[in-house]
Design a protein around this motif. Structure first.
Motif, mmCIF file in Angstrom:
data_model
loop_
_atom_site.group_PDB
_atom_site.id
_atom_site.type_symbol
_atom_site.label_atom_id
_atom_site.label_comp_id
_atom_site.label_asym_id
_atom_site.label_seq_id
_atom_site.Cartn_x
_atom_site.Cartn_y
_atom_site.Cartn_z
ATOM 1 N N TRP A 23 -39.199 12.976 -23.798
ATOM 2 C CA TRP A 23 -39.637 11.765 -24.498
ATOM 3 C C TRP A 23 -38.632 10.630 -24.366
ATOM 4 O O TRP A 23 -39.007 9.466 -24.305
ATOM 5 N N VAL A 24 -37.344 10.989 -24.275
ATOM 6 C CA VAL A 24 -36.325 9.951 -24.083
ATOM 7 C C VAL A 24 -36.545 9.257 -22.740
ATOM 8 O O VAL A 24 -36.541 8.023 -22.661
ATOM 9 N N VAL A 25 -36.767 10.026 -21.662
ATOM 10 C CA VAL A 25 -36.975 9.387 -20.351
ATOM 11 C C VAL A 25 -38.309 8.631 -20.318
ATOM 12 O O VAL A 25 -38.414 7.593 -19.670
ATOM 13 N N ARG A 26 -39.309 9.142 -21.046
ATOM 14 C CA ARG A 26 -40.588 8.409 -21.104
ATOM 15 C C ARG A 26 -40.397 7.064 -21.801
ATOM 16 O O ARG A 26 -40.941 6.051 -21.368
ATOM 17 N N LEU A 27 -39.640 7.066 -22.885
ATOM 18 C CA LEU A 27 -39.380 5.806 -23.599
ATOM 19 C C LEU A 27 -38.550 4.846 -22.757
ATOM 20 O O LEU A 27 -38.791 3.646 -22.745
ATOM 21 N N TRP A 28 -37.573 5.384 -22.029
ATOM 22 C CA TRP A 28 -36.709 4.575 -21.181
ATOM 23 C C TRP A 28 -37.542 3.863 -20.090
ATOM 24 O O TRP A 28 -37.304 2.717 -19.758
ATOM 25 N N ALA A 29 -38.540 4.559 -19.564
ATOM 26 C CA ALA A 29 -39.403 3.981 -18.513
ATOM 27 C C ALA A 29 -40.617 3.258 -19.094
ATOM 28 O O ALA A 29 -41.410 2.682 -18.334
ATOM 29 N N ALA A 30 -40.761 3.263 -20.411
ATOM 30 C CA ALA A 30 -41.987 2.770 -21.061
ATOM 31 C C ALA A 30 -42.385 1.339 -20.710
ATOM 32 O O ALA A 30 -43.581 1.067 -20.566
ATOM 33 N N PRO A 31 -41.441 0.394 -20.554
ATOM 34 C CA PRO A 31 -41.912 -0.965 -20.235
ATOM 35 C C PRO A 31 -42.758 -1.010 -18.962
ATOM 36 O O PRO A 31 -43.803 -1.679 -18.932
ATOM 37 N N TRP A 32 -42.348 -0.281 -17.943
ATOM 38 C CA TRP A 32 -43.124 -0.279 -16.690
ATOM 39 C C TRP A 32 -44.350 0.602 -16.811
ATOM 40 O O TRP A 32 -45.388 0.323 -16.206
ATOM 41 N N THR A 33 -44.246 1.668 -17.605
ATOM 42 C CA THR A 33 -45.410 2.526 -17.822
ATOM 43 C C THR A 33 -46.509 1.743 -18.530
ATOM 44 O O THR A 33 -47.696 1.885 -18.200
ATOM 45 N N GLY A 81 -43.810 2.952 -13.591
ATOM 46 C CA GLY A 81 -43.394 3.891 -14.631
ATOM 47 C C GLY A 81 -44.002 5.261 -14.373
ATOM 48 O O GLY A 81 -43.827 5.834 -13.295
ATOM 49 N N HIS A 82 -44.736 5.760 -15.356
ATOM 50 C CA HIS A 82 -45.377 7.068 -15.217
ATOM 51 C C HIS A 82 -46.835 6.952 -14.804
ATOM 52 O O HIS A 82 -47.643 7.842 -15.105
ATOM 53 N N VAL A 83 -47.190 5.869 -14.150
ATOM 54 C CA VAL A 83 -48.563 5.670 -13.663
ATOM 55 C C VAL A 83 -48.513 5.443 -12.158
ATOM 56 O O VAL A 83 -47.764 4.585 -11.677
ATOM 57 N N ILE A 84 -49.284 6.231 -11.434
ATOM 58 C CA ILE A 84 -49.386 6.099 -9.981
ATOM 59 C C ILE A 84 -50.786 5.601 -9.672
ATOM 60 O O ILE A 84 -51.777 6.210 -10.085
ATOM 61 N N ARG A 104 -39.494 9.549 -10.872
ATOM 62 C CA ARG A 104 -38.158 10.018 -11.284
ATOM 63 C C ARG A 104 -37.154 8.858 -11.248
ATOM 64 O O ARG A 104 -36.237 8.797 -12.054
ATOM 65 N N GLN A 105 -37.317 7.931 -10.279
ATOM 66 C CA GLN A 105 -36.423 6.769 -10.210
ATOM 67 C C GLN A 105 -36.622 5.872 -11.441
ATOM 68 O O GLN A 105 -35.658 5.362 -12.003
ATOM 69 N N TYR A 106 -37.884 5.682 -11.849
ATOM 70 C CA TYR A 106 -38.141 4.922 -13.086
ATOM 71 C C TYR A 106 -37.492 5.624 -14.266
ATOM 72 O O TYR A 106 -36.950 4.972 -15.161
ATOM 73 N N GLU A 107 -37.531 6.959 -14.298
ATOM 74 C CA GLU A 107 -36.918 7.691 -15.410
ATOM 75 C C GLU A 107 -35.404 7.502 -15.419
ATOM 76 O O GLU A 107 -34.785 7.480 -16.465
ATOM 77 N N LEU A 112 -34.562 -1.215 -15.723
ATOM 78 C CA LEU A 112 -33.778 -1.815 -14.632
ATOM 79 C C LEU A 112 -34.299 -1.434 -13.250
ATOM 80 O O LEU A 112 -33.793 -1.928 -12.246
ATOM 81 N N PHE A 113 -35.298 -0.529 -13.189
ATOM 82 C CA PHE A 113 -35.715 -0.040 -11.880
ATOM 83 C C PHE A 113 -36.228 -1.149 -10.968
ATOM 84 O O PHE A 113 -35.786 -1.266 -9.823
ATOM 85 N N VAL A 114 -37.156 -1.950 -11.424
ATOM 86 C CA VAL A 114 -37.739 -2.979 -10.543
ATOM 87 C C VAL A 114 -36.677 -3.998 -10.110
ATOM 88 O O VAL A 114 -36.580 -4.296 -8.912
ATOM 89 N N PRO A 115 -35.832 -4.516 -11.034
ATOM 90 C CA PRO A 115 -34.762 -5.390 -10.544
ATOM 91 C C PRO A 115 -33.843 -4.684 -9.534
ATOM 92 O O PRO A 115 -33.469 -5.278 -8.521
ATOM 93 N N ALA A 116 -33.499 -3.418 -9.799
ATOM 94 C CA ALA A 116 -32.627 -2.681 -8.863
ATOM 95 C C ALA A 116 -33.329 -2.489 -7.521
ATOM 96 O O ALA A 116 -32.700 -2.597 -6.460
ATOM 97 N N TYR A 117 -34.631 -2.218 -7.559
ATOM 98 C CA TYR A 117 -35.411 -2.046 -6.330
ATOM 99 C C TYR A 117 -35.388 -3.343 -5.519
ATOM 100 O O TYR A 117 -35.182 -3.322 -4.294
ATOM 101 N N LEU A 118 -35.575 -4.471 -6.199
ATOM 102 C CA LEU A 118 -35.577 -5.763 -5.512
ATOM 103 C C LEU A 118 -34.196 -6.080 -4.935
ATOM 104 O O LEU A 118 -34.084 -6.604 -3.814
#
Ligand code: ZN
Length: 155
Positions: A23-33, A81-84, A104-107, A112-118
């Motif tokens: 749940w912690v990793v789900r919450l961490w990725a939640a904005p993109w999810t 996030g957690h949606v493909i 897993r990268q979003y988790e 920060l994933f999308v900014p880091a990806y860019l």
């Protein structure tokens, strides 16, 4: 002389810790999810199919799938996030491992994933390499999928 290490009794806490960690990793990725769920909802209203797999919600087909396939540069699947989201079930089956790496990268990176990806894409481009194919996040996903590196249209 040191005493041999003994396994600590877990008193049944491990499943609770594992559940809390998920749940912690789900919450961490939640904005993109949440963005992915919004796109998934629109896709579902347009006839897409939904299913759960590997801790992600997979969205395939429908008008959204046709739209995704018709885009210039043909993106066949995208992870938020957690949606493909994928054009169709066959494409998803081909790219599921790849997209699961992005989950897993979003988790790991959370909001920060999308900014880091860019930034990784910009860095590759500044180094006169391909912003997509040589992006560190994409390379990790393609290696896990079993490809050393994604092919460009001319390869
Ligand atoms: Zn990718």
């Amino acid at each position: 002389m040191r005493r041999p290490l003994q396994a600590r009794p877990d008193h049944g806490h491990r499943p609770v810790r594992r559940w809390a960690g998920r749940w912690v990793v789900r919450l961490w990725a939640a904005p993109w999810t949440l963005l992915g769920l919004g796109c998934g909802l629109l896709a579902w209203l347009g006839g897409a199919s939904l299913q759960r797999h590997g801790g992600a919600i997979e969205v395939t087909g429908g008008r959204f799938g046709h739209w995704l396939a018709a885009r210039p540069g043909a993106c066949c699947a995208i992870t938020l996030g957690h949606v493909i989201l994928a054009t169709d079930a066959a494409t998803l089956a081909t790219f599921r491992l790849h997209e699961q790496v992005h989950v897993r990268q979003y988790e790991r990176w959370g909001p920060l994933f999308v900014p880091a990806y860019l930034v990784a894409g910009a860095w590759a481009w500044l180094c006169r390499r391909d912003a997509y194919r040589d992006n560190a996040f994409e390379r990790e996903a393609y290696v896990t999928q079993g490809c050393a590196r994604p092919r460009s249209a001319g390869e």
